[in-house]
Enzyme design. Structure first.
Site, PDB file in Angstrom:
ATOM      1  N   TRP A 191       0.846  -1.194   0.000  1.00  0.00           N
ATOM      2  CA  TRP A 191       0.000   0.000   0.000  1.00  0.00           C
ATOM      3  C   TRP A 191       0.884   1.248   0.000  1.00  0.00           C
ATOM      4  CZ3 TRP A 191      -1.495   2.840   4.873  1.00  0.00           C
ATOM      5  CH2 TRP A 191      -2.398   3.880   4.608  1.00  0.00           C
ATOM      6  N   GLN A 243       4.472   5.423  -4.842  1.00  0.00           N
ATOM      7  CA  GLN A 243       5.584   6.164  -4.246  1.00  0.00           C
ATOM      8  C   GLN A 243       6.934   5.815  -4.851  1.00  0.00           C
ATOM      9  OE1 GLN A 243       5.631   5.618  -0.001  1.00  0.00           O
ATOM     10  NE2 GLN A 243       4.455   7.467   0.372  1.00  0.00           N
ATOM     11  N   ASP A 263       0.817  -8.897   1.009  1.00  0.00           N
ATOM     12  CA  ASP A 263      -0.516  -8.303   1.062  1.00  0.00           C
ATOM     13  C   ASP A 263      -0.634  -7.137   0.095  1.00  0.00           C
ATOM     14  OD1 ASP A 263      -3.171  -7.853   2.683  1.00  0.00           O
ATOM     15  OD2 ASP A 263      -2.217  -5.884   2.530  1.00  0.00           O
ATOM     16  N   TYR A 266      -5.110  -0.305  -4.478  1.00  0.00           N
ATOM     17  CA  TYR A 266      -3.806   0.330  -4.311  1.00  0.00           C
ATOM     18  C   TYR A 266      -3.270   0.778  -5.670  1.00  0.00           C
ATOM     19  CZ  TYR A 266      -3.783  -1.862   0.352  1.00  0.00           C
ATOM     20  OH  TYR A 266      -4.103  -2.265   1.628  1.00  0.00           O
ATOM     21  N   SER A 269     -11.503  -6.830   6.593  1.00  0.00           N
ATOM     22  CA  SER A 269     -10.586  -5.776   7.017  1.00  0.00           C
ATOM     23  C   SER A 269     -11.375  -4.639   7.643  1.00  0.00           C
ATOM     24  CB  SER A 269      -9.784  -5.239   5.824  1.00  0.00           C
ATOM     25  OG  SER A 269      -8.939  -4.167   6.211  1.00  0.00           O
ATOM     26  N   SER A 300      -0.080  -0.959   9.606  1.00  0.00           N
ATOM     27  CA  SER A 300       0.481   0.210  10.291  1.00  0.00           C
ATOM     28  C   SER A 300       0.984  -0.094  11.697  1.00  0.00           C
ATOM     29  CB  SER A 300      -0.546   1.346  10.341  1.00  0.00           C
ATOM     30  OG  SER A 300       0.065   2.578  10.653  1.00  0.00           O
ATOM     31  N   PRO A 301       1.746  -1.172  11.897  1.00  0.00           N
ATOM     32  CA  PRO A 301       2.280  -1.459  13.234  1.00  0.00           C
ATOM     33  C   PRO A 301       3.285  -0.418  13.711  1.00  0.00           C
ATOM     34  CG  PRO A 301       3.314  -2.875  11.609  1.00  0.00           C
ATOM     35  CD  PRO A 301       2.190  -2.168  10.903  1.00  0.00           C
ATOM     36  N   LYS A 324      11.536   9.102  14.015  1.00  0.00           N
ATOM     37  CA  LYS A 324      12.167  10.087  13.118  1.00  0.00           C
ATOM     38  C   LYS A 324      11.404  11.409  13.055  1.00  0.00           C
ATOM     39  CE  LYS A 324      10.032   8.396   8.812  1.00  0.00           C
ATOM     40  NZ  LYS A 324      10.338   7.769   7.504  1.00  0.00           N
ATOM     41  N   ASN A 352      12.817  -4.434   9.455  1.00  0.00           N
ATOM     42  CA  ASN A 352      11.540  -4.824  10.034  1.00  0.00           C
ATOM     43  C   ASN A 352      11.444  -6.333  10.231  1.00  0.00           C
ATOM     44  OD1 ASN A 352      10.579  -2.163  10.099  1.00  0.00           O
ATOM     45  ND2 ASN A 352       9.732  -2.293   8.044  1.00  0.00           N
TER      46      ASN A 352
END
Length: 336
Positions: free
Chosen positions: A21, A27, A49, A54, A152, A206-207, A216, A295
């Site tokens: 996403w 991006q 995922d 998207y 979801s 979005s963890p 940051k 991650n």
């Protein structure tokens, strides 16, 4: 990498899931996107995922290209249906039988596969009878185009009603994909207990709170150039709720906790969501391969009760946990 069962099913997925996403087809350029997927595979990630919405289907196409050389049986692909795609016509969204059946075919074509492992209702559709939606999903499963069905951002009541119908139709919902992080815990009060009871896992997005939990973003300072907070294609809007100086100050309190554990701030954030035993995986995104590797290193990290308490103390009252907010994710009408 470590693996967990998805709900009460026999399917295992990687604790870290790579999601595209706001990145693929949007991006980052395709070459960078392909490099991120390669980094995910190299890190042991097997679960990917995406969603048809998207980048208006482009993200699925990029992921399909990136995974084309992988052994299909060794990976798990999740995608979603609900939001508008294509020319955004009056039937190009929602969970009607028409849109579900047309959307699964489009997703499979773009992903270059004959089935997805998990097909998810991206939101609850108030304009379509739930019976129609569940019957369509049952037929998608029977046709072999999807092996499992998930949802979801459904509320506890919606999950309960959906699971009852699904079981009557001979299949089961195995997952819910909600936003979940140290800062956003609205699923804990109702959705998680209901999911445990009914055999669903959480596949959380979005963890890292859109990057805020990396530390940051600094209180009283401009947002970093090129960061999610400057992305006008969706990132800036989704991160805005966390760009409050009080929140950013509390997040800085997490730095010594992460340092004492030998973890980066991102790894600490991902490990935190995985400490919830109803979470099957944490979805992480990336615009650079090194972010994926960082991650992924959170897999298998165990946080003690003392560490979890220290995190709660560090964040204090900036944590959002009102279970009523789970209902806010259901659109009042289909988006157009």
């Amino acid at each position: 990498m470590e693996f967990r069962h998805l709900g009460s099913s026999g399917l295992k997925i990687s604790e870290i899931c790579y999601g595209n996403w706001l990145t693929h087809g949007s991006q980052v350029e395709n070459e960078a996107a392909l490099a991120c997927v390669r980094a995910a595979v190299d890190a042991g990630i097997t679960t990917f995922d995406t969603a048809d919405v998207y980048a208006n289907t482009k993200a699925e196409s990029v992921l399909g290209e990136a995974l084309a050389g992988e052994r299909r049986e060794s990976i798990e692909i999740m995608t979603k249906v609900f939001f508008p795609t294509g020319p955004r016509g009056h039937n190009d969204c929602g969970l009607s039988r028409k849109h579900i059946m047309e959307s699964i075919n489009g997703s499979l074509r773009r992903l270059r596969t004959d089935h997805v492992d998990v097909y998810q209702a991206h939101r609850y559709d108030l304009e379509t009878p739930l019976e129609e939606t569940m019957q369509a999903f049952a037929d998608v499963v029977r046709s072999g185009k999807a092996l499992y069905i998930g949802v979801s951002e459904w509320s506890a009541e919606q999950i309960r009603a959906g699971q009852e119908l699904a079981r009557q139709l001979g299949f089961a919902l195995v997952s819910n994909q909600p936003q979940y992080s140290m800062l956003w815990r609205v699923i804990e009060g109702e959705v998680v207990p209901t999911s445990r009871e009914l055999g669903l896992s959480q596949v959380v997005w979005s963890p890292i709170a859109q990057g805020v939990l990396t530390g940051k973003y600094l209180p009283g300072q401009p947002v970093p150039e090129g960061s999610r907070a400057t992305d006008e294609k969706g990132g800036k809007r989704t991160i805005s709720r966390f760009l409050d100086d009080t929140i950013l100050e509390r997040v800085q309190n997490l730095k010594p906790i992460a340092s004492d554990l030998g973890l980066t701030m991102a790894q600490l954030a991902v490990a935190w969501v995985l400490a919830n035993d109803n979470v099957a995986c944490a979805i992480v995104g990336a615009s650079r391969p090194e972010q994926v590797a960082d991650n992924a290193a959170a897999a298998g990290v165990k946080l003690s009760a003392e560490v979890l308490s220290a995190i709660d103390a560090a964040l204090g009252d900036v944590v959002v946990s009102d279970p009523a907010l789970t209902k806010d994710s259901t659109p009042a009408s289909r988006p157009s």
